[in-house]
Design a protein around this motif. Structure first.
Motif, PDB file in Angstrom:
ATOM      1  N   LEU A 130       0.836  -1.206   0.000  1.00 12.14           N
ATOM      2  CA  LEU A 130       0.000   0.000   0.000  1.00 12.14           C
ATOM      3  C   LEU A 130       0.866   1.249   0.000  1.00 12.14           C
ATOM      4  O   LEU A 130       0.589   2.219  -0.721  1.00 12.14           O
ATOM      5  CB  LEU A 130      -0.930   0.006   1.212  1.00 12.14           C
ATOM      6  N   LEU A 174       1.109   4.145  -2.970  1.00 13.08           N
ATOM      7  CA  LEU A 174       1.003   5.585  -2.724  1.00 13.08           C
ATOM      8  C   LEU A 174       2.229   6.319  -3.261  1.00 13.08           C
ATOM      9  O   LEU A 174       2.107   7.330  -3.962  1.00 13.08           O
ATOM     10  CB  LEU A 174       0.847   5.844  -1.225  1.00 13.08           C
ATOM     11  N   GLN A 204       2.502   7.071  -6.981  1.00 12.62           N
ATOM     12  CA  GLN A 204       1.659   8.099  -7.580  1.00 12.62           C
ATOM     13  C   GLN A 204       2.501   9.230  -8.161  1.00 12.62           C
ATOM     14  O   GLN A 204       2.127   9.853  -9.155  1.00 12.62           O
ATOM     15  CB  GLN A 204       0.699   8.674  -6.529  1.00 12.62           C
ATOM     16  N   ASN A 246       2.614   6.726   7.072  1.00 13.63           N
ATOM     17  CA  ASN A 246       1.511   6.513   6.143  1.00 13.63           C
ATOM     18  C   ASN A 246       0.447   7.598   6.250  1.00 13.63           C
ATOM     19  O   ASN A 246      -0.194   7.952   5.250  1.00 13.63           O
ATOM     20  CB  ASN A 246       0.892   5.137   6.372  1.00 13.63           C
ATOM     21  N   GLY A 300      -0.628   9.755   3.105  1.00 15.01           N
ATOM     22  CA  GLY A 300      -2.035   9.892   2.732  1.00 15.01           C
ATOM     23  C   GLY A 300      -2.481  11.338   2.675  1.00 15.01           C
ATOM     24  O   GLY A 300      -3.137  11.774   1.707  1.00 15.01           O
ATOM     25  N   SER A 333      -9.087   5.452 -12.061  1.00 17.56           N
ATOM     26  CA  SER A 333      -9.605   6.223 -10.938  1.00 17.56           C
ATOM     27  C   SER A 333      -9.607   7.718 -11.236  1.00 17.56           C
ATOM     28  O   SER A 333     -10.586   8.423 -10.968  1.00 17.56           O
ATOM     29  CB  SER A 333      -8.775   5.930  -9.685  1.00 17.56           C
ATOM     30  N   VAL A 377      -9.128   9.157  -2.240  1.00 15.22           N
ATOM     31  CA  VAL A 377      -9.000   7.701  -2.084  1.00 15.22           C
ATOM     32  C   VAL A 377      -7.570   7.351  -1.658  1.00 15.22           C
ATOM     33  O   VAL A 377      -7.349   6.492  -0.791  1.00 15.22           O
ATOM     34  CB  VAL A 377      -9.370   6.975  -3.395  1.00 15.22           C
ATOM     35  N   CYS A 378      -6.571   8.020  -2.253  1.00 12.72           N
ATOM     36  CA  CYS A 378      -5.176   7.789  -1.851  1.00 12.72           C
ATOM     37  C   CYS A 378      -4.979   8.141  -0.380  1.00 12.72           C
ATOM     38  O   CYS A 378      -4.283   7.423   0.360  1.00 12.72           O
ATOM     39  CB  CYS A 378      -4.238   8.638  -2.712  1.00 12.72           C
ATOM     40  N   LEU A 437      -6.307   5.348   1.657  1.00 15.63           N
ATOM     41  CA  LEU A 437      -5.396   4.200   1.662  1.00 15.63           C
ATOM     42  C   LEU A 437      -4.268   4.397   2.675  1.00 15.63           C
ATOM     43  O   LEU A 437      -3.855   3.455   3.362  1.00 15.63           O
ATOM     44  CB  LEU A 437      -4.796   3.992   0.269  1.00 15.63           C
ATOM     45  N   VAL A 486      -5.696   3.671   6.057  1.00 10.00           N
ATOM     46  CA  VAL A 486      -5.886   2.220   6.221  1.00 10.00           C
ATOM     47  C   VAL A 486      -4.548   1.552   6.545  1.00 10.00           C
ATOM     48  O   VAL A 486      -4.458   0.701   7.441  1.00 10.00           O
ATOM     49  CB  VAL A 486      -6.513   1.609   4.948  1.00 10.00           C
ATOM     50  N   ALA A 487      -3.495   1.916   5.794  1.00 10.74           N
ATOM     51  CA  ALA A 487      -2.172   1.340   6.050  1.00 10.74           C
ATOM     52  C   ALA A 487      -1.680   1.703   7.447  1.00 10.74           C
ATOM     53  O   ALA A 487      -1.084   0.875   8.150  1.00 10.74           O
ATOM     54  CB  ALA A 487      -1.179   1.824   4.994  1.00 10.74           C
TER      55      ALA A 487
END
Length: 414
Positions: free
Chosen positions: A229, A233, A236, A290, A294, A365, A376-377, A380, A383-384
């Protein structure tokens, strides 16, 4: 300043610095891959689709090289694997200099990808072998710094040499690779540990095996999944960010400026990271990293000018800098001594996987979600972060058991 120098750089083994120097020289000279597509289209007059296919073959060779490098590092040793990869890369680069048929160039590109990817697991495994546990975070922080410094210099050299002569470019790359190989041959001894002694018999039996041991290690694969994850990221910046910047009506040079600014931040700030995070638990550091990643990419949704993109880059780059030392240290801790190369190779697969997932999913996306892609990134990243906090207690218990087992392993004399 003296205390900072001692806590950041001092105290690491001499052999570590030989490895570090070899990585830096190799990275500074490793620019053929950066301009391979340009060489094919401008010097060899190859059509864009064919050039893209050849570069893709280089990537496939890289996947094979990661796996082969990990296996050989454990079976043959770190030093033989590094020597094979670097001397092999020199031979392939010489071949590319004189190759003319496109099929021959494609084969050589695949071999170059193989040779370029093989040293990664062996380098990191050797660093783990020779660096005391308490110093590994600093060691990997310096490795990450050297990697980014080398990439920055390589990018400048690649552009300059490509304007002069591609033959000269291949020659300089081969010379830097040869210099690294000679340094390893002269100064780097074998570091691969011997199998654990009798008291660790149960652990040794559990960890003996091949790549399947790493792939079926639940604690390790959970960590690798979260690292994927993070890699998605980070990817990107080289895949979707250029589309967002040009989509806002900005010139492509703005993208180059943002990337150069992020690299400059790492070169300047990375050496100060260990003192910031050394008191944090590794899972906590990764969670914070993270979150920054994010938030940085989520901030792109608000950016519509140069200043906005520079602010976003500052935030996500802070996340990248915080993540590098604990990420590498945790991988080292979870890897059984006799399988370090294989474990490293499994982790290194996250990069080609992210290189595929980020542009494939990110393009769709961005097209259908627009700026919400960056939200959304951001999600993520959160979440990570939550994942690292959740797995931290069980991982730390596993690491304690692993360190106890490693007490019975001794380095091979060499």
């Amino acid at each position: 300043m003296r205390n900072w120098f001692r806590s950041t750089i001092g105290g690491l083994p001499r052999l570590y610095w030989y490895l570090w120097t070899g990585m830096l020289i190799n990275r500074v000279g490793g620019f053929v891959a950066l301009v391979l597509s340009l060489y094919l289209t401008s010097d060899r007059n190859v059509a864009l689709p064919v050039a893209g296919l050849v570069v893709g073959v280089y990537g496939i060779g890289g996947i094979a090289g990661v796996l082969l490098g990990g296996v050989l590092a454990d079976r043959w040793g770190r030093r033989p694997t590094l020597l094979l990869a670097h001397f092999g890369a020199v031979a392939v680069l010489v071949g590319l200099t004189f190759a003319r048929p496109i099929p021959a160039i494609a084969v050589l590109a695949a071999l170059l990808g193989l040779m370029h990817s093989m040293p990664g697991p062996a380098f990191v495994a050797a660093i783990v072998d020779v660096t005391p546990t308490d110093d590994r975070s600093r060691a990997f922080n310096l490795q990450f710094w050297a990697f980014n410094l080398g990439m920055a210099v390589a990018s400048v050299l690649a552009g300059a040499l490509a304007e002069v002569s591609f033959t000269l470019l291949f020659a300089v790359d081969a010379s830097a690779t040869l210099l690294t190989a000679l340094l390893i041959l002269w100064k780097v001894r074998e570091t691969r540990p011997t199998p654990p002694a009798r008291p660790a018999r149960r652990t040794a039996q559990k960890s003996s095996g091949g790549l399947h041991t790493a792939l079926t290690d639940r604690a390790y694969m959970l960590f690798v999944g979260l690292s994927l994850l993070l890699a998605i990221l980070s990817m990107q910046t080289s895949t979707i960010l250029p589309l967002a910047i040009t989509g806002d009506g900005l010139r492509p040079s703005v993208y180059g400026a943002v990337v150069a600014y992020a690299a400059l931040l790492i070169v300047i700030g990375q050496l100060f990271v260990p003192r910031l995070i050394d008191r944090w638990r590794k899972g906590t550091s990764l969670a914070i990293a993270n979150v920054f990643l994010g938030l940085g990419f989520a901030a792109v949704s608000l950016a519509d000018g140069v200043l906005g993109y520079l602010v976003a880059a500052t935030v996500w780059t802070v996340g990248s800098m915080i993540a590098a030392p604990p990420n590498a240290a945790v991988i080292a801790e979870l890897s059984p001594a006799e399988l370090r190369g294989r474990y490293q190779s499994v982790f290194y697969l996250t990069f080609p996987a992210a290189s595929f997932i980020a542009p494939a999913a990110g393009g769709v996306s961005l097209q259908y979600l627009g700026d919400w892609h960056w939200i959304v990134c951001g999600a993520l990243g959160l979440v990570a972060a939550a994942g690292h906090l959740l797995i931290q207690p069980a991982r730390e218990r596993r690491v304690a058991q692993q360190l106890e087992a490693e007490r019975f392993a001794v380095p091979v004399a060499g």
